[in-house]
Design an enzyme around this catalytic site. Structure first.
Site, mmCIF file in Angstrom:
data_model
loop_
_atom_site.group_PDB
_atom_site.id
_atom_site.type_symbol
_atom_site.label_atom_id
_atom_site.label_comp_id
_atom_site.label_asym_id
_atom_site.label_seq_id
_atom_site.Cartn_x
_atom_site.Cartn_y
_atom_site.Cartn_z
ATOM 1 N N GLU A 1 0.843 -1.127 -0.177
ATOM 2 C CA GLU A 1 -0.053 -0.053 0.002
ATOM 3 C C GLU A 1 0.745 1.188 -0.066
ATOM 4 O O GLU A 1 0.544 2.046 0.688
ATOM 5 C CB GLU A 1 -1.163 -0.023 1.363
ATOM 6 C CG GLU A 1 -1.909 -1.363 1.062
ATOM 7 C CD GLU A 1 -2.979 -1.108 1.978
ATOM 8 O OE1 GLU A 1 -3.102 -0.362 2.857
ATOM 9 O OE2 GLU A 1 -3.831 -2.096 1.868
ATOM 10 N N GLU B 1 -5.012 -8.678 -0.232
ATOM 11 C CA GLU B 1 -6.033 -8.277 0.880
ATOM 12 C C GLU B 1 -7.357 -8.177 0.327
ATOM 13 O O GLU B 1 -7.776 -7.351 -0.480
ATOM 14 C CB GLU B 1 -5.512 -7.118 1.731
ATOM 15 C CG GLU B 1 -4.130 -7.137 2.007
ATOM 16 C CD GLU B 1 -3.626 -6.000 2.948
ATOM 17 O OE1 GLU B 1 -4.545 -5.286 3.538
ATOM 18 O OE2 GLU B 1 -2.433 -5.699 3.180
HETATM 19 O O1 AHR Z 1 -4.989 -5.718 6.837
HETATM 20 C C1 AHR Z 1 -5.335 -4.666 7.623
HETATM 21 C C2 AHR Z 1 -4.414 -3.668 6.916
HETATM 22 O O2 AHR Z 1 -5.158 -3.229 5.857
HETATM 23 C C3 AHR Z 1 -2.894 -3.924 6.562
HETATM 24 O O3 AHR Z 1 -2.147 -3.985 7.262
HETATM 25 C C4 AHR Z 1 -3.107 -2.978 5.290
HETATM 26 O O4 AHR Z 1 -2.317 -3.181 4.354
HETATM 27 C C5 AHR Z 1 -4.400 -2.513 4.836
HETATM 28 O O5 AHR Z 1 -4.834 -1.247 4.928
#
Ligand code: AHR
Length: 493
Positions: free
Chosen positions: A174, A301
């Site tokens: 990110e 994610e």
């Molecule tokens: O999964 C929790 C957080 O969500 C992670 O650390 C990040 O990459 C995302 O914003």
């Protein structure tokens, strides 16, 4: 009851479903690693090399193919040298992103590799771009995979003579946000430097994974794909690009995992199905810069992000997991199977005790969530050939976009696996499915169903579990009646 027509065609192959589509994600966040996966060798909780035995067994059962580690945002503050060598010498740090607790680095590279070996999964290491250096990441790769270099000697002195294989390397996380607030142009330039210096040692094939966009940031995808799809020699510099998409239907206000209205349920289904449109549009951009399909799309994610459970640390992201979450998982996995041509991996956030966890722990107790059982129902898809699967586009509820039924189908070793979810809260689905070019003589099925707000906890660990389910196969036609709020796996031989 709604009558739904379906059709599957074993000759119409989309692509192989890479096992990593069924991947997971474990970050140093709340009780995911510490307490959830790792308890240390001296713990009274049964463990192997400090890793909980019950967790190892549960992961093995659903054939977890890969676990992305150590973050997430944590990865962008992590310095790998702090997590190797004698425990007593490991540097402590503050986990600033997640509850500002002290991280003692007792779970580091060697412990992560032990986890992968114990569950039979392939490592996916996420490196630090935001607060690290090119040299630090390159040296981590060397430490893990090289032979005969000073860093390989350090690894040996720390107890691991043999090099490990590291198939996947995330170059940042990110970086448009917690990973450095970079513009797409800045990140793209950074990625090219990291990709050049993180080398392949000792025959280790390294798939370098670029930070992809958040959700519908198509501009990020465009800029980064343009920069990574051709290096100096004309070949792609990245093997994958990592998109993040969470199901947050009433963003920015979170909802409770277990107490929600029917309208919130259907809004959640809409949000989950939106992933299909996202993948189609991102794939369209990737196709332009990489028509030969060499760069895989990763959804590194995904999953439901609800309000934390009352009374828990807001920085720990601990939430319950109900049948609604199981439907969200089923919808996503069906979408990933259908996009198997471009999707090479996906990682549910996050394994144990965090966000849409597959396992919850409390001391020595462990509970499998409804989402865990979806991965059990879907595991036969791993390595199968995804095949064409049509379902009537009946809506789950008036006023919403989500179809009532989500489905996907694959064939492997003469076995056809069809997975289905009924997202309606009220309607049964009488499904009549034509099975084409697959000579099946037997059909069996399993189902996960219950009230949409039903969940498992430490007092009621088996309220939502998989049960056998009746289906009928006659002359190439499969018929079944899916109850409302259910996920099923049908096997044809
Ligand atoms: O999964 C929790 C957080 O969500 C992670 O650390 C990040 O990459 C995302 O914003």
């Amino acid at each position: 009851m709604k009558h739904i027509s379906m059709l599957v065609n074993a000759r119409d192959v989309i692509a192989r479903i890479r096992p990593e589509i069924y991947g997971h994600f474990a970050e140093h966040l709340g009780r995911c690693i510490y307490g959830g996966i790792f308890v240390g060798e001296n713990s009274p909780i049964p463990n192997v090399k400090g890793i909980r035995k019950d967790v190892i067994d549960a992961f093995r059962h659903i054939q977890v193919p890969t676990i992305r580690w150590p973050g997430g945002c944590f990865a962008e503050e992590y310095h790998w040298q702090d997590g190797v060598g004698p425990l007593e010498n490991r540097k402590k740090m503050v986990n600033i992103n997640w509850g500002a607790v002290v991280e003692d680095n007792s779970f580091g590279t060697h412990e992560y590799m032990a986890l992968c070996e114990l569950i039979g999964s392939r490592p996916y290491i996420n490196g630090n771009v935001g607060s690290g250096t090119v040299q630090e990441m390159a040296e981590w790769v060397e430490y893990m995979t090289a032979v005969g270099t000073p860093l390989a000697e350090q690894r040996k002195a720390n107890g691991q003579a043999e090099p490990w294989k590291v198939p996947f390397l995330g170059v940042g996380n990110e970086n448009w946000g917690c990973g450095g607030e970079m513009t797409a142009e800045t990140y793209a330039a950074e990625f090219r430097r990291y990709a050049a210096f993180c080398r392949e040692h000792n025959g280790n094939h390294l798939c370098r994974i670029a930070c992809g966009p958040s959700s519908a940031d198509f501009g990020w995808m465009e800029t980064v794909m343009k920069a990574i799809s051709k290096g100096w020699g004309g070949y792609p510099l990245a093997g994958g690009i990592d998109l993040h998409y969470y199901t947050m239907p009433i963003h920015p206000k979170m909802d409770s995992a277990t107490q929600f209205t029917d309208a919130e349920h259907y809004a959640t289904m809409d949000s989950a199905f939106y992933c299909d449109e996202l993948l189609t549009r991102h794939t369209g951009i990737m196709d332009r810069y990489d028509p030969e399909n060499k760069v895989g799309l990763i959804i590194g994610e995904w999953g439901c992000w609800h309000e934390v459970e009352p009374g828990t640390n807001p920085g720990f992201l601990y939430q319950q997991n109900a049948m609604r979450d199981a439907l969200v998982a089923a919808i996503h996995l069906n979408i990933f199977n259908r996009h198997a041509k471009r999707v090479m991996m996906a990682n549910l956030a996050q394994t144990v005790n965090v966000l849409q966890a597959i396992l919850l722990t409390d001391g020595d107790q462990l509970v499998k969530t409804p989402t865990y059982y979806v991965f059990d129902l879907y595991k036969a898809h791993q390595n199968g050939a995804a095949v064409y699967c049509y379902t009537d586009d009946e809506k789950a509820a008036e006023g919403y976009k989500a179809p009532m039924i989500s489905s996907s189908c694959s064939v492997k070793d003469g076995v056809m696996t069809l997975t289905l979810a009924n997202c309606s809260l009220t309607e049964e689905a009488a499904i009549d499915c034509g099975v084409h070019h697959f000579a099946a003589t037997e059909a069996s099925a399993r189902i996960l169903t219950g009230d949409v707000r039903a969940f498992n906890d430490f007092d009621h660990p088996e309220d939502v579990v998989i049960r056998p389910f009746d289906v009928t196969l006659t002359g190439g036609r499969l018929t079944l009646t899916l109850p409302p709020c259910s996920v099923a796996e049908v096997t044809l031989r």
